[in-house]
Scaffold this active site. Structure first.
Site, short mmCIF file in Angstrom:
data_model
loop_
_atom_site.label_atom_id
_atom_site.label_comp_id
_atom_site.label_asym_id
_atom_site.label_seq_id
_atom_site.Cartn_x
_atom_site.Cartn_y
_atom_site.Cartn_z
N LYS A 1 0.80 -1.21 0.00
CA LYS A 1 0.00 0.00 0.00
C LYS A 1 0.85 1.28 0.00
O LYS A 1 2.04 1.24 0.26
CB LYS A 1 -0.96 -0.03 1.20
C1 LIG Z 1 -5.29 -4.44 0.89
C2 LIG Z 1 -6.76 -4.33 1.01
C3 LIG Z 1 -7.43 -4.85 2.13
C4 LIG Z 1 -6.79 -5.72 3.17
O1 LIG Z 1 -5.68 -5.19 3.77
P1 LIG Z 1 -4.63 -6.15 4.51
O2 LIG Z 1 -3.82 -5.16 5.29
O3 LIG Z 1 -3.82 -6.82 3.44
O4 LIG Z 1 -5.36 -7.08 5.35
C5 LIG Z 1 -8.80 -4.66 2.23
N1 LIG Z 1 -9.48 -4.02 1.27
C6 LIG Z 1 -8.86 -3.51 0.18
C7 LIG Z 1 -9.67 -2.78 -0.85
C8 LIG Z 1 -7.48 -3.68 0.00
O5 LIG Z 1 -6.89 -3.23 -1.09
#
Ligand SMILES: *Cc1c(COP(=O)(O)O)cnc(C)c1O
Length: 398
Positions: free
Chosen positions: A186
């Site tokens: 992210k």
């Molecule tokens: C990455 C993501 C998540 C989950 O995040 P994690 O930290 O990997 O558990 C949830 N929703 C969306 C839209 C994402 O892109």
């Protein structure tokens, strides 16, 4: 795309402070922590950046979505509208909460559309778990109109949209509660981590309690705290929060760098006829993490991906065939495969997940290619990527 591009001395210093103190736990232990409260500091930075009244850090984006749903009062048997184009975690969170996902169609915003939502509304619809995909906001004017008209509970999964704003307001603040991810991929990363935001004191009280076994967090003796509600352990550690805090301090710069680089490459794509772009009401509010563009047909998008591979340029994502972002590949969800029986196995589901009719999603995601934008690309690198990208695409669309 990942915030690791920006890792430096600041992250190391903060992590070492935690290690030196020996206090890896976010609550209590004042005698060890020498005034350091990394999770609280991460939450302060999150409030500064998003403008939220309340922020609560948790262990992942997935637990953040689960926490945000709980904070909004979504649970057993509630019908919740979700998109077919998202990360699996959105759907998982709805099902874990005992709710029933109802899939609606998207449009060229890459998010649920007002029209798609309207088509699946029933008197039993409790709310929407809206996902702001690929770094940009959904059509919030259109969606808020339906939310208000039908008195729906809105929860925003902004897992990949930290840094996205809509007409000046951060995503995550349109509904009752919003969730962000700090996983490795992210815009800001803590390795693993998540964040919930809200402007509602009532929702915030649930957030911090439900994500820590229901602890009241009152007083200075954890063992004697009461548990006003039932919860679970979705806590973030001080180590992860230390990194998340620094990344949030850098996010204004990360966002500005990405947006600038994205504009350069977007301009280059205008040299190729037939390429169109993701629909955005407020382009200024974009986080800059992805350059999202459409080929005229699904076959051409597939050929473009093959051409990029043949010409040796990476960084492009074709979500249509991706195993975790698009419903076509989610056989386990379509078949309700699960280790244990969950509410959606025994309650009435208004949809047969194996036979959904979502024509726009098939069309839009089939033609979509997303390039992950790095903020650290130099102008020479940008020129090289732009040249190669344009040359490959010209071979496909002529
Ligand atoms: C990455 C993501 C998540 C989950 O995040 P994690 O930290 O990997 O558990 C949830 N929703 C969306 C839209 C994402 O892109």
């Amino acid at each position: 795309m990942p915030g690791t591009e920006y890792f430096g001395a600041e992250e190391k210093k903060e992590v070492n402070e935690v290690l030196d103190s020996g206090c890896l736990f976010r609550y209590n232990h004042e005698h060890l922590r020498k005034g350091m409260w990394k999770a609280l500091e991460m939450e302060s930075e999150a409030k500064r950046f998003t403008g939220a009244k309340y922020a609560h850090a948790v262990s992942s984006g997935s637990t953040a979505v689960t926490t945000a749903l709980a904070a909004a009062g979504i649970g057993y048997g509630d019908e919740v509208i979700v998109p077919p184009f998202t990360y699996l975690a959105t759907i998982e969170a709805v099902i874990w909460m005992g709710a029933i996902p109802v899939f609606a169609d998207i449009d060229e915003t890459l998010c649920l559309s007002a029209e798609g939502i309207k088509k699946v509304l029933t008197p039993k619809t409790k709310g929407i778990c809206l996902v702001h995909m690929c770094g940009g906001a959904a059509d919030m004017d259109g969606i808020m109109k339906i939310v208000n008209e039908h008195n729906l509970t809105l929860v925003e999964d902004a897992g990949q949209a930290l840094g996205a704003f809509y007409k000046g307001k951060s995503v995550g603040l349109f509904g009752v509660s919003g969730a962000f991810s700090f996983d490795f991929f992210k815009i800001t990363t803590a390795g693993e981590g998540g964040l919930c935001i809200t402007d509602s004191e009532e929702a915030y009280e649930i957030m911090h309690q439900v994500s820590d076994h229901g602890h009241s967090h009152l007083g200075d003796n954890r063992g004697m705290e009461t548990h006003p509600i039932f919860g679970n352990n979705f806590r973030i550690s001080e180590l992860h929060a230390a990194i998340g805090k620094v990344q949030l301090q850098k996010v204004d710069k990360i966002r500005a760098d990405k947006k600038a680089n994205k504009e350069v490459l977007k301009d280059r794509l205008r040299e190729v006829s037939g390429i169109t772009f993701r629909k955005m009401d407020d382009p200024e509010g974009d986080s800059g993490t992805f350059l999202n563009f459409f080929l005229p047909t699904q076959a051409m998008a597939q050929r473009a991906m093959n051409q990029f591979a043949a010409d040796g340029i990476g960084g492009f994502n074709y979500w249509y065939t991706n195993m975790y972002h698009f419903i076509n590949q989610w056989d386990h969800i379509k078949n309700k495969d699960s280790a244990v029986k969950l509410p959606y196995h025994v309650l009435d589901c208004p949809q047969d997940y194996a036979n959904l009719d979502l024509p726009n999603a098939q069309n839009v995601v089939g033609r979509l290619i997303s390039l992950g934008i790095r903020g650290t690309w130099t102008s020479d690198e940008l020129k090289e990527i732009g040249d190669k990208m344009v040359a490959s695409l010209k071979k496909v669309v002529g």
